[in-house]
Design a protein around this motif. Sequence first.
Motif, PDB file in Angstrom:
ATOM      1  N   SER A   1       2.551   6.169  -7.608  1.00  0.00           N
ATOM      2  CA  SER A   1       1.426   6.753  -8.352  1.00  0.00           C
ATOM      3  C   SER A   1       1.914   7.795  -9.357  1.00  0.00           C
ATOM      4  O   SER A   1       1.327   7.948 -10.426  1.00  0.00           O
ATOM      5  CB  SER A   1       0.378   7.336  -7.405  1.00  0.00           C
ATOM      6  OG  SER A   1       0.986   8.343  -6.648  1.00  0.00           O
ATOM      7  N   GLU A   2       3.024   8.495  -9.048  1.00  0.00           N
ATOM      8  CA  GLU A   2       3.504   9.509 -10.014  1.00  0.00           C
ATOM      9  C   GLU A   2       3.984   8.883 -11.321  1.00  0.00           C
ATOM     10  O   GLU A   2       4.115   9.566 -12.334  1.00  0.00           O
ATOM     11  CB  GLU A   2       4.591  10.402  -9.397  1.00  0.00           C
ATOM     12  CG  GLU A   2       5.830   9.678  -8.972  1.00  0.00           C
ATOM     13  CD  GLU A   2       6.821  10.599  -8.247  1.00  0.00           C
ATOM     14  OE1 GLU A   2       7.929  10.771  -8.782  1.00  0.00           O
ATOM     15  OE2 GLU A   2       6.489  11.117  -7.165  1.00  0.00           O
TER      16      GLU A   2
ATOM     17  N   ASN B   1       2.295   1.751  -3.391  1.00  0.00           N
ATOM     18  CA  ASN B   1       1.300   2.251  -4.349  1.00  0.00           C
ATOM     19  C   ASN B   1       1.236   3.771  -4.324  1.00  0.00           C
ATOM     20  O   ASN B   1       1.101   4.408  -5.364  1.00  0.00           O
ATOM     21  CB  ASN B   1      -0.081   1.655  -4.049  1.00  0.00           C
ATOM     22  CG  ASN B   1      -0.264   0.360  -4.803  1.00  0.00           C
ATOM     23  OD1 ASN B   1       0.178   0.232  -5.944  1.00  0.00           O
ATOM     24  ND2 ASN B   1      -0.892  -0.607  -4.166  1.00  0.00           N
ATOM     25  N   GLY B   2       1.347   4.345  -3.120  1.00  0.00           N
ATOM     26  CA  GLY B   2       1.369   5.812  -3.002  1.00  0.00           C
ATOM     27  C   GLY B   2       2.585   6.377  -3.721  1.00  0.00           C
ATOM     28  O   GLY B   2       2.478   7.293  -4.541  1.00  0.00           O
ATOM     29  N   LYS B   3       3.747   5.803  -3.462  1.00  0.00           N
ATOM     30  CA  LYS B   3       4.994   6.324  -4.041  1.00  0.00           C
ATOM     31  C   LYS B   3       5.025   6.165  -5.559  1.00  0.00           C
ATOM     32  O   LYS B   3       5.597   6.984  -6.274  1.00  0.00           O
ATOM     33  CB  LYS B   3       6.202   5.596  -3.449  1.00  0.00           C
ATOM     34  CG  LYS B   3       6.376   5.841  -1.963  1.00  0.00           C
ATOM     35  CD  LYS B   3       7.630   5.155  -1.450  1.00  0.00           C
ATOM     36  CE  LYS B   3       7.820   5.459   0.028  1.00  0.00           C
ATOM     37  NZ  LYS B   3       9.190   5.371   0.472  1.00  0.00           N
TER      38      LYS B   3
ATOM     39  N   LYS C   1       2.128   0.357 -10.036  1.00  0.00           N
ATOM     40  CA  LYS C   1       1.351  -0.391  -9.048  1.00  0.00           C
ATOM     41  C   LYS C   1       2.224  -1.412  -8.335  1.00  0.00           C
ATOM     42  O   LYS C   1       3.124  -1.998  -8.938  1.00  0.00           O
ATOM     43  CB  LYS C   1       0.227  -1.176  -9.740  1.00  0.00           C
ATOM     44  CG  LYS C   1      -0.892  -0.339 -10.313  1.00  0.00           C
ATOM     45  CD  LYS C   1      -1.743   0.315  -9.259  1.00  0.00           C
ATOM     46  CE  LYS C   1      -2.771  -0.618  -8.664  1.00  0.00           C
ATOM     47  NZ  LYS C   1      -3.542   0.041  -7.582  1.00  0.00           N
TER      48      LYS C   1
ATOM     49  N   SER D   1       2.265   6.245 -12.451  1.00  0.00           N
ATOM     50  CA  SER D   1       1.100   5.384 -12.711  1.00  0.00           C
ATOM     51  C   SER D   1       1.481   3.925 -12.508  1.00  0.00           C
ATOM     52  O   SER D   1       1.022   3.035 -13.228  1.00  0.00           O
ATOM     53  CB  SER D   1       0.547   5.564 -14.134  1.00  0.00           C
ATOM     54  OG  SER D   1       0.349   6.913 -14.412  1.00  0.00           O
TER      55      SER D   1
ATOM     56  N   HIS E   1       0.842  -1.203   0.000  1.00  0.00           N
ATOM     57  CA  HIS E   1       0.000   0.000   0.000  1.00  0.00           C
ATOM     58  C   HIS E   1       0.876   1.251   0.000  1.00  0.00           C
ATOM     59  O   HIS E   1       0.617   2.211  -0.721  1.00  0.00           O
ATOM     60  CB  HIS E   1      -0.948  -0.003   1.204  1.00  0.00           C
ATOM     61  CG  HIS E   1      -1.904  -1.165   1.172  1.00  0.00           C
ATOM     62  ND1 HIS E   1      -2.856  -1.305   0.181  1.00  0.00           N
ATOM     63  CD2 HIS E   1      -2.034  -2.258   1.965  1.00  0.00           C
ATOM     64  CE1 HIS E   1      -3.538  -2.427   0.390  1.00  0.00           C
ATOM     65  NE2 HIS E   1      -3.053  -3.022   1.462  1.00  0.00           N
ATOM     66  N   GLU E   2       1.939   1.206   0.817  1.00  0.00           N
ATOM     67  CA  GLU E   2       2.855   2.365   0.854  1.00  0.00           C
ATOM     68  C   GLU E   2       3.489   2.584  -0.529  1.00  0.00           C
ATOM     69  O   GLU E   2       3.584   3.716  -1.007  1.00  0.00           O
ATOM     70  CB  GLU E   2       3.935   2.106   1.910  1.00  0.00           C
ATOM     71  CG  GLU E   2       4.803   3.316   2.166  1.00  0.00           C
ATOM     72  CD  GLU E   2       5.841   3.067   3.269  1.00  0.00           C
ATOM     73  OE1 GLU E   2       5.585   2.245   4.185  1.00  0.00           O
ATOM     74  OE2 GLU E   2       6.916   3.695   3.204  1.00  0.00           O
TER      75      GLU E   2
END
Length: 397
Positions: free
Chosen positions: A259-260, A255-257, A264, A262, A252-253
Amino acid sequence: MIIQPKIRGFICTTAHPEGCARHVQEQIEYVKSRPKQAAGPKKVLVIGASTGYGLASRIAATFGSGAATIGVFFEKPASGSRTASAGWYNTAAFEQAAQAEGYYATSLNGDAFSDELKQQTIARIREDLGQVDLVVYSLASPRRTHPRTGETFTSVIKPIGAAYTNKTVDVHSGKVSEITVEPATEEEVRHTVAIMGGEDWIMWMDALQEAGVLAEGVQTVAYSYIGPSVTHAIYREGTIGRAKDDLEKSAHELNGKLSELSGKAYVSVNKALVTQSSAAIPIVPLYISLLYKVMKEKNLHEGCIEQMVRLFEERLYTNGAVPVDEKGRIRVDDLEMREDVQQAVADLWGQVTTDNLESISDIAGYRSEFLRLFGFGLAGIDYEAETEADVAVPTLS
Ligand code: NAD
């Protein structure tokens, strides 16, 4: 030299180069027997690429979608009267087969937990591939030295809170007995999480992202396990399970990082299989012997390569959304966890003793799979013949 298996507890201290090569070839042939995957990964970094699930991931990516791969692992070459480790021979055979068909494959041998190996890997990606579009994280290790603090962690496989008693098997003698595993201390839990949890996966992804070697839309996957209630106290609710909880949280962590880009991050929950790592866990080998019996009878059995092909073909690269469970995890343990399979295993679990082990379980299949991990018991190999143990991994020599 003439190379025979030398078993010490739950490891085999020898490996057979031609047998390992044949084992790798069988996996390659399985992938080649399937339709090519145009949508699959193209430039792949596999961390833990020499045995088990990581090796199968590397083979599936190369021969399934023509991927260029960089493999990172910790293996030993032959020296003096010692054979190389199985992962060394596997990689030698894999690289030769990949390169013979024109696929780029290179390897780095060293401590994946170190900053140094991460930087060497980044340099190799920059020089040869530019960027990678898939990072597979498949390390299994009993030890880790933290690259920043220098602390060395040692993992344990123990229950948490209370001692746990259940059946176990000595795979080699076939003796079924009760084992009581004492609970872990807080410190042991901390150590195990530090090794098999998500910190190092995040360190890898941070280093790769900062270096700009992750492609737009990059995916990363790490492997986990859940399993049935008979193994919960020792596995999912024990020290290793705590580490897997941490690994899943790390997805989950990440996924945040990511995201820039795109990108997963996923955790894939895989099937219980005989590997060098799972052989070391009490209770689990007995469960695997019963599970194999049931899954083979139902024609549902899969090995590492079938699992990884299904992960790529039916989960990660479908051209549609990646199917996940309510916690965001990919599940390729679906067949293992099917109700009819688990009910049949539970029934056998209640009955299994030393006397009926050979008939009601697939202990024979377990033993043969275990030996095959080290290149023994493969058809067409003359194990009485003189064999050259000093085999080179093309990109490591
Ligand atoms: P394995 O022992 O076959 O492979 C481990 C890999 O890690 C090898 O390539 C080894 O060289 C590498 N490695 C270990 N320490 C290293 C280090 N310090 N530096 C670089 N490389 C190192 O293990 P496996 O069973 O394939 O496990 C891989 C992952 O799959 C683990 O996360 C495991 O929990 C998970 N998993 C395993 C099972 C199973 O039943 N075997 C089931 C589900 C999930």
